[in-house]
Design a protein around this motif. Structure first.
Motif, PDB file in Angstrom:
ATOM      1  N   GLN A  18       0.842  -1.186   0.000  1.00  0.00           N
ATOM      2  CA  GLN A  18       0.000   0.000   0.000  1.00  0.00           C
ATOM      3  C   GLN A  18       0.885   1.246   0.000  1.00  0.00           C
ATOM      4  O   GLN A  18       1.917   1.283   0.667  1.00  0.00           O
ATOM      5  N   GLU A  70       6.151   1.159   7.049  1.00  0.00           N
ATOM      6  CA  GLU A  70       5.455   0.486   8.162  1.00  0.00           C
ATOM      7  C   GLU A  70       5.122  -0.932   7.729  1.00  0.00           C
ATOM      8  O   GLU A  70       4.863  -1.184   6.548  1.00  0.00           O
ATOM      9  N   ILE A  71       5.146  -1.844   8.678  1.00  0.00           N
ATOM     10  CA  ILE A  71       4.753  -3.232   8.392  1.00  0.00           C
ATOM     11  C   ILE A  71       3.680  -3.652   9.376  1.00  0.00           C
ATOM     12  O   ILE A  71       3.820  -3.476  10.587  1.00  0.00           O
ATOM     13  N   ARG A  72       2.599  -4.210   8.835  1.00  0.00           N
ATOM     14  CA  ARG A  72       1.540  -4.785   9.661  1.00  0.00           C
ATOM     15  C   ARG A  72       1.481  -6.296   9.405  1.00  0.00           C
ATOM     16  O   ARG A  72       1.758  -6.757   8.290  1.00  0.00           O
ATOM     17  N   LEU A  81       1.177  -6.703   5.509  1.00  0.00           N
ATOM     18  CA  LEU A  81       0.802  -5.485   4.798  1.00  0.00           C
ATOM     19  C   LEU A  81       1.985  -4.530   4.887  1.00  0.00           C
ATOM     20  O   LEU A  81       2.438  -4.201   5.990  1.00  0.00           O
TER      21      LEU A  81
ATOM     22  N   VAL B  25      -6.948  -1.309   4.554  1.00  0.00           N
ATOM     23  CA  VAL B  25      -6.963  -2.715   4.163  1.00  0.00           C
ATOM     24  C   VAL B  25      -7.506  -3.521   5.332  1.00  0.00           C
ATOM     25  O   VAL B  25      -6.960  -3.480   6.445  1.00  0.00           O
ATOM     26  N   PHE B 100      -5.263  -6.611   9.992  1.00  0.00           N
ATOM     27  CA  PHE B 100      -3.872  -6.141  10.062  1.00  0.00           C
ATOM     28  C   PHE B 100      -3.705  -5.155  11.223  1.00  0.00           C
ATOM     29  O   PHE B 100      -3.328  -4.002  11.025  1.00  0.00           O
ATOM     30  N   HIS B 101      -4.017  -5.612  12.425  1.00  0.00           N
ATOM     31  CA  HIS B 101      -3.959  -4.728  13.587  1.00  0.00           C
ATOM     32  C   HIS B 101      -2.686  -4.926  14.411  1.00  0.00           C
ATOM     33  O   HIS B 101      -2.568  -4.412  15.512  1.00  0.00           O
ATOM     34  N   LYS B 102      -1.741  -5.683  13.872  1.00  0.00           N
ATOM     35  CA  LYS B 102      -0.465  -5.877  14.574  1.00  0.00           C
ATOM     36  C   LYS B 102       0.639  -5.173  13.788  1.00  0.00           C
ATOM     37  O   LYS B 102       0.855  -5.454  12.607  1.00  0.00           O
ATOM     38  N   LYS B 103       1.304  -4.274  14.459  1.00  0.00           N
ATOM     39  CA  LYS B 103       2.320  -3.444  13.808  1.00  0.00           C
ATOM     40  C   LYS B 103       3.719  -3.874  14.239  1.00  0.00           C
ATOM     41  O   LYS B 103       3.974  -4.049  15.430  1.00  0.00           O
ATOM     42  N   VAL B 104       4.600  -4.030  13.258  1.00  0.00           N
ATOM     43  CA  VAL B 104       5.982  -4.375  13.574  1.00  0.00           C
ATOM     44  C   VAL B 104       6.688  -3.129  14.097  1.00  0.00           C
ATOM     45  O   VAL B 104       6.686  -2.083  13.446  1.00  0.00           O
TER      46      VAL B 104
END
Lengths: 125, 125
Positions: A18, A70-72, A81, B25, B100-104
């Motif tokens: 995205q 950012e990485i999800r 994502l 997303v 996709f609610h988990k962020k690295v």
């Protein structure tokens, strides 16, 4: 290293990509464990090419790399994502900004927008 | 019927699902030919559940259906993008709006946001 579940589709997980500013979905790639680790360590989106069966640093040929902002990770740890800055303004090998430039319109498909670059110039130089 | 390329991953293609208003997303599902045709004909997002190995009308249990507002197809005809109205405000079985609610965050993962609904209430009623 953050662990993902690569067991469901032959060692590959889908990566949705995205635009980090506009939210436009640019493409979908697949990652194996090596591509995931390369993406984390280099900050550049790296995939596994199913057709060429090799690691694929996006933009290596065209110069149109994707810088990770950012990485999800999803609830099941089997999809990621990526929110990226798309160098060159286009993710698609056709020159379109997004690979998703074909819109379903009743029984037919319409191309949305115009290419940002000429693929012949970028790939055959 | 618009033809897609189902040959690359055991008859399944990935479907990226985006909120049609915000662009967020929400999830990624897989479709086989039957799920694709059902999505087109009913206007409700329908997937193939890899774990249950059956057609899966999203929201059939929870009521949180996804109404199709727009469909995009990618350059290779092997991935689709659905822009949907998410009934109930949440796509994820955890109650979160997005899967996709988990962020690295460096070496760890942080949960972003709070669930919109209580999964126990929705699935065990």
């Amino acid at each position: 290293m953050i662990k993902l579940d690569f067991s469901k589709a032959g060692g590959l997980i889908p990566a949705v990509v995205q635009d980090y500013k506009t939210g436009e979905v640019l493409m979908l790639g697949f990652m194996n464990q090596e591509a995931w680790e390369a993406t984390l360590s280099t900050g550049k989106a790296t995939y596994y090419s199913r057709s060429r069966q090799e690691l694929w640093v996006k933009g290596k040929t065209s110069g149109n790399m994707q810088l990770i902002k950012e990485i999800r990770i999803d609830c099941d740890n089997d999809t990621v994502l990526l929110k990226v800055e798309q160098i060159g303004g286009a993710a698609c090998h056709t020159g379109h900004k997004s690979c998703f430039h074909k819109k379903v319109d009743h029984e037919s498909v319409k191309v949305i927008g115009r290419p940002v670059f000429d693929p012949e110039e970028v790939y055959n130089k």
